[in-house]
Design a protein around this motif. Structure first.
Motif, PDB file in Angstrom:
ATOM      1  N   HIS A 294     -56.327  44.155  34.526  1.00  0.00           N
ATOM      2  CA  HIS A 294     -54.908  43.895  34.300  1.00  0.00           C
ATOM      3  C   HIS A 294     -54.091  44.631  35.358  1.00  0.00           C
ATOM      4  O   HIS A 294     -54.486  45.701  35.826  1.00  0.00           O
ATOM      5  CB  HIS A 294     -54.524  44.387  32.895  1.00  0.00           C
ATOM      6  CG  HIS A 294     -53.211  43.867  32.436  1.00  0.00           C
ATOM      7  ND1 HIS A 294     -52.052  44.569  32.597  1.00  0.00           N
ATOM      8  CD2 HIS A 294     -52.875  42.706  31.834  1.00  0.00           C
ATOM      9  CE1 HIS A 294     -51.053  43.867  32.099  1.00  0.00           C
ATOM     10  NE2 HIS A 294     -51.522  42.730  31.631  1.00  0.00           N
ATOM     11  N   THR A 295     -52.945  44.066  35.753  1.00  0.00           N
ATOM     12  CA  THR A 295     -52.074  44.734  36.728  1.00  0.00           C
ATOM     13  C   THR A 295     -51.667  46.110  36.219  1.00  0.00           C
ATOM     14  O   THR A 295     -51.439  46.307  35.025  1.00  0.00           O
ATOM     15  CB  THR A 295     -50.791  43.924  36.998  1.00  0.00           C
ATOM     16  OG1 THR A 295     -50.221  43.530  35.757  1.00  0.00           O
ATOM     17  CG2 THR A 295     -51.044  42.720  37.856  1.00  0.00           C
ATOM     18  N   GLY A 296     -51.598  47.040  37.140  1.00  0.00           N
ATOM     19  CA  GLY A 296     -51.153  48.388  36.806  1.00  0.00           C
ATOM     20  C   GLY A 296     -52.165  49.217  36.060  1.00  0.00           C
ATOM     21  O   GLY A 296     -51.801  50.197  35.414  1.00  0.00           O
TER      22      GLY A 296
ATOM     23  N   TRP B 206     -56.192  39.673  36.606  1.00  0.00           N
ATOM     24  CA  TRP B 206     -56.659  39.090  37.860  1.00  0.00           C
ATOM     25  C   TRP B 206     -57.869  38.201  37.654  1.00  0.00           C
ATOM     26  O   TRP B 206     -58.873  38.623  37.087  1.00  0.00           O
ATOM     27  CB  TRP B 206     -56.987  40.186  38.880  1.00  0.00           C
ATOM     28  CG  TRP B 206     -55.788  40.973  39.267  1.00  0.00           C
ATOM     29  CD1 TRP B 206     -55.525  42.279  38.983  1.00  0.00           C
ATOM     30  CD2 TRP B 206     -54.651  40.493  40.002  1.00  0.00           C
ATOM     31  NE1 TRP B 206     -54.297  42.634  39.499  1.00  0.00           N
ATOM     32  CE2 TRP B 206     -53.741  41.552  40.127  1.00  0.00           C
ATOM     33  CE3 TRP B 206     -54.315  39.266  40.562  1.00  0.00           C
ATOM     34  CZ2 TRP B 206     -52.520  41.435  40.787  1.00  0.00           C
ATOM     35  CZ3 TRP B 206     -53.100  39.136  41.223  1.00  0.00           C
ATOM     36  CH2 TRP B 206     -52.230  40.215  41.328  1.00  0.00           C
ATOM     37  N   ASP B 207     -57.748  36.977  38.115  1.00  0.00           N
ATOM     38  CA  ASP B 207     -58.864  36.055  38.221  1.00  0.00           C
ATOM     39  C   ASP B 207     -58.763  35.419  39.601  1.00  0.00           C
ATOM     40  O   ASP B 207     -57.867  35.763  40.380  1.00  0.00           O
ATOM     41  CB  ASP B 207     -58.866  35.017  37.089  1.00  0.00           C
ATOM     42  CG  ASP B 207     -57.635  34.118  37.068  1.00  0.00           C
ATOM     43  OD1 ASP B 207     -56.914  34.004  38.081  1.00  0.00           O
ATOM     44  OD2 ASP B 207     -57.383  33.504  36.017  1.00  0.00           O
ATOM     45  N   GLU B 208     -59.671  34.507  39.916  1.00  0.00           N
ATOM     46  CA  GLU B 208     -59.671  33.928  41.263  1.00  0.00           C
ATOM     47  C   GLU B 208     -58.369  33.203  41.588  1.00  0.00           C
ATOM     48  O   GLU B 208     -57.832  33.344  42.684  1.00  0.00           O
ATOM     49  CB  GLU B 208     -60.858  32.974  41.426  1.00  0.00           C
ATOM     50  CG  GLU B 208     -62.179  33.706  41.484  1.00  0.00           C
ATOM     51  CD  GLU B 208     -63.359  32.775  41.698  1.00  0.00           C
ATOM     52  OE1 GLU B 208     -63.192  31.713  42.328  1.00  0.00           O
ATOM     53  OE2 GLU B 208     -64.456  33.128  41.238  1.00  0.00           O
TER      54      GLU B 208
ATOM     55  N   LYS C 135     -55.274  33.615  40.225  1.00  0.00           N
ATOM     56  CA  LYS C 135     -54.142  34.548  40.350  1.00  0.00           C
ATOM     57  C   LYS C 135     -54.229  35.333  41.649  1.00  0.00           C
ATOM     58  O   LYS C 135     -53.234  35.543  42.328  1.00  0.00           O
ATOM     59  CB  LYS C 135     -54.096  35.520  39.162  1.00  0.00           C
ATOM     60  CG  LYS C 135     -53.717  34.877  37.861  1.00  0.00           C
ATOM     61  CD  LYS C 135     -52.266  34.500  37.870  1.00  0.00           C
ATOM     62  CE  LYS C 135     -51.868  33.933  36.524  1.00  0.00           C
ATOM     63  NZ  LYS C 135     -50.545  33.333  36.556  1.00  0.00           N
ATOM     64  N   PHE C 136     -55.445  35.775  42.000  1.00  0.00           N
ATOM     65  CA  PHE C 136     -55.612  36.518  43.247  1.00  0.00           C
ATOM     66  C   PHE C 136     -55.260  35.641  44.444  1.00  0.00           C
ATOM     67  O   PHE C 136     -54.560  36.081  45.363  1.00  0.00           O
ATOM     68  CB  PHE C 136     -57.042  37.053  43.386  1.00  0.00           C
ATOM     69  CG  PHE C 136     -57.280  37.750  44.695  1.00  0.00           C
ATOM     70  CD1 PHE C 136     -56.741  39.001  44.940  1.00  0.00           C
ATOM     71  CD2 PHE C 136     -58.028  37.140  45.696  1.00  0.00           C
ATOM     72  CE1 PHE C 136     -56.939  39.642  46.160  1.00  0.00           C
ATOM     73  CE2 PHE C 136     -58.232  37.765  46.913  1.00  0.00           C
ATOM     74  CZ  PHE C 136     -57.684  39.023  47.145  1.00  0.00           C
ATOM     75  N   ALA C 137     -55.720  34.386  44.439  1.00  0.00           N
ATOM     76  CA  ALA C 137     -55.429  33.472  45.550  1.00  0.00           C
ATOM     77  C   ALA C 137     -53.929  33.269  45.703  1.00  0.00           C
ATOM     78  O   ALA C 137     -53.400  33.283  46.820  1.00  0.00           O
ATOM     79  CB  ALA C 137     -56.142  32.133  45.336  1.00  0.00           C
ATOM     80  N   GLU C 138     -53.239  33.109  44.594  1.00  0.00           N
ATOM     81  CA  GLU C 138     -51.784  32.949  44.639  1.00  0.00           C
ATOM     82  C   GLU C 138     -51.120  34.217  45.177  1.00  0.00           C
ATOM     83  O   GLU C 138     -50.243  34.170  46.031  1.00  0.00           O
ATOM     84  CB  GLU C 138     -51.261  32.634  43.234  1.00  0.00           C
ATOM     85  CG  GLU C 138     -49.775  32.454  43.137  1.00  0.00           C
ATOM     86  CD  GLU C 138     -49.289  32.247  41.709  1.00  0.00           C
ATOM     87  OE1 GLU C 138     -48.060  32.291  41.514  1.00  0.00           O
ATOM     88  OE2 GLU C 138     -50.106  32.059  40.789  1.00  0.00           O
ATOM     89  N   TYR C 139     -51.563  35.362  44.678  1.00  0.00           N
ATOM     90  CA  TYR C 139     -50.979  36.652  45.056  1.00  0.00           C
ATOM     91  C   TYR C 139     -51.183  36.968  46.534  1.00  0.00           C
ATOM     92  O   TYR C 139     -50.249  37.349  47.235  1.00  0.00           O
ATOM     93  CB  TYR C 139     -51.592  37.761  44.200  1.00  0.00           C
ATOM     94  CG  TYR C 139     -51.055  39.133  44.499  1.00  0.00           C
ATOM     95  CD1 TYR C 139     -49.791  39.517  44.061  1.00  0.00           C
ATOM     96  CD2 TYR C 139     -51.810  40.065  45.197  1.00  0.00           C
ATOM     97  CE1 TYR C 139     -49.291  40.789  44.323  1.00  0.00           C
ATOM     98  CE2 TYR C 139     -51.314  41.341  45.457  1.00  0.00           C
ATOM     99  CZ  TYR C 139     -50.055  41.690  45.019  1.00  0.00           C
ATOM    100  OH  TYR C 139     -49.568  42.945  45.269  1.00  0.00           O
ATOM    101  N   ILE C 140     -52.413  36.795  47.012  1.00  0.00           N
ATOM    102  CA  ILE C 140     -52.736  37.237  48.364  1.00  0.00           C
ATOM    103  C   ILE C 140     -52.054  36.377  49.426  1.00  0.00           C
ATOM    104  O   ILE C 140     -51.894  36.804  50.565  1.00  0.00           O
ATOM    105  CB  ILE C 140     -54.269  37.326  48.581  1.00  0.00           C
ATOM    106  CG1 ILE C 140     -54.613  38.294  49.720  1.00  0.00           C
ATOM    107  CG2 ILE C 140     -54.884  35.960  48.797  1.00  0.00           C
ATOM    108  CD1 ILE C 140     -54.251  39.720  49.467  1.00  0.00           C
ATOM    109  N   LYS C 141     -51.591  35.197  49.053  1.00  0.00           N
ATOM    110  CA  LYS C 141     -50.837  34.356  49.991  1.00  0.00           C
ATOM    111  C   LYS C 141     -49.477  34.966  50.297  1.00  0.00           C
ATOM    112  O   LYS C 141     -48.983  34.884  51.412  1.00  0.00           O
ATOM    113  CB  LYS C 141     -50.639  32.948  49.424  1.00  0.00           C
ATOM    114  CG  LYS C 141     -51.892  32.125  49.448  1.00  0.00           C
ATOM    115  CD  LYS C 141     -51.658  30.782  48.804  1.00  0.00           C
ATOM    116  CE  LYS C 141     -52.967  30.037  48.674  1.00  0.00           C
ATOM    117  NZ  LYS C 141     -52.801  28.801  47.913  1.00  0.00           N
ATOM    118  N   ASN C 142     -48.861  35.581  49.292  1.00  0.00           N
ATOM    119  CA  ASN C 142     -47.536  36.173  49.467  1.00  0.00           C
ATOM    120  C   ASN C 142     -47.276  37.117  48.294  1.00  0.00           C
ATOM    121  O   ASN C 142     -46.653  36.729  47.308  1.00  0.00           O
ATOM    122  CB  ASN C 142     -46.472  35.086  49.534  1.00  0.00           C
ATOM    123  CG  ASN C 142     -45.113  35.643  49.882  1.00  0.00           C
ATOM    124  OD1 ASN C 142     -44.867  36.853  49.837  1.00  0.00           O
ATOM    125  ND2 ASN C 142     -44.190  34.763  50.208  1.00  0.00           N
ATOM    126  N   PRO C 143     -47.763  38.363  48.378  1.00  0.00           N
ATOM    127  CA  PRO C 143     -47.655  39.290  47.253  1.00  0.00           C
ATOM    128  C   PRO C 143     -46.234  39.470  46.714  1.00  0.00           C
ATOM    129  O   PRO C 143     -46.019  39.507  45.504  1.00  0.00           O
ATOM    130  CB  PRO C 143     -48.200  40.606  47.818  1.00  0.00           C
ATOM    131  CG  PRO C 143     -49.128  40.171  48.903  1.00  0.00           C
ATOM    132  CD  PRO C 143     -48.493  38.950  49.501  1.00  0.00           C
TER     133      PRO C 143
END
Length: 129
Positions: free
Chosen positions: A60-62, A80-82, A84-92
């Motif tokens: 979980h975040t934090g 975090w799953d694949e 969510k991580f893919a979405e996040y790492i594109k533009n945190p």
């Protein structure tokens, strides 16, 4: 149904169920070089500018003990799953406005898949699965 039709149907089914990208852990490790200035992973990893990334998926975040997260990260309520991580790492900063993470992002889907494969190797203790 003829043998040819069955073969064609099986081929279509296999292609439809195949992942979009074959993940390349070695390429993911090279991509990890973009992260390592701020994060650590593996046995003995510690928090730096960013939290360690051991056991990231399912976390979980934090949630990394001893890391001073921004209130935005603490309140993001993301596990975090694949995807969510893919979405996040594109533009945190787009996904979690107010995050402390200053990173331009990785836009290439194949590179994200490879990085994900690399990160998923490490359990919460930094041991390779």
């Amino acid at each position: 149904m003829t043998t040819t039709a069955r073969t064609a149907l099986l081929a279509v089914a296999l292609l439809a169920s195949a992942p979009a990208f074959a993940q390349d852990i070695a390429a993911g490790e090279r991509s990890w070089n973009k992260c390592r200035a701020c994060h650590q992973i593996g046995e003995g990893a510690r928090n730096l500018v960013g939290p360690h990334l051991n056991g990231l998926f399912g976390r979980h975040t934090g949630a990394v003990e001893g890391y001073a997260y921004s209130s935005a990260n603490k309140g993001a309520d993301i596990t975090w799953d694949e995807a969510k991580f893919a979405e996040y790492i594109k533009n945190p900063r787009a996904m979690i406005p107010g995050t402390k993470m200053i990173f331009a992002g990785i836009k290439n889907e194949k590179e994200i898949a490879d990085l994900t494969a690399f990160l998923k190797q490490f359990d919460k203790d930094g041991k390779k699965l």
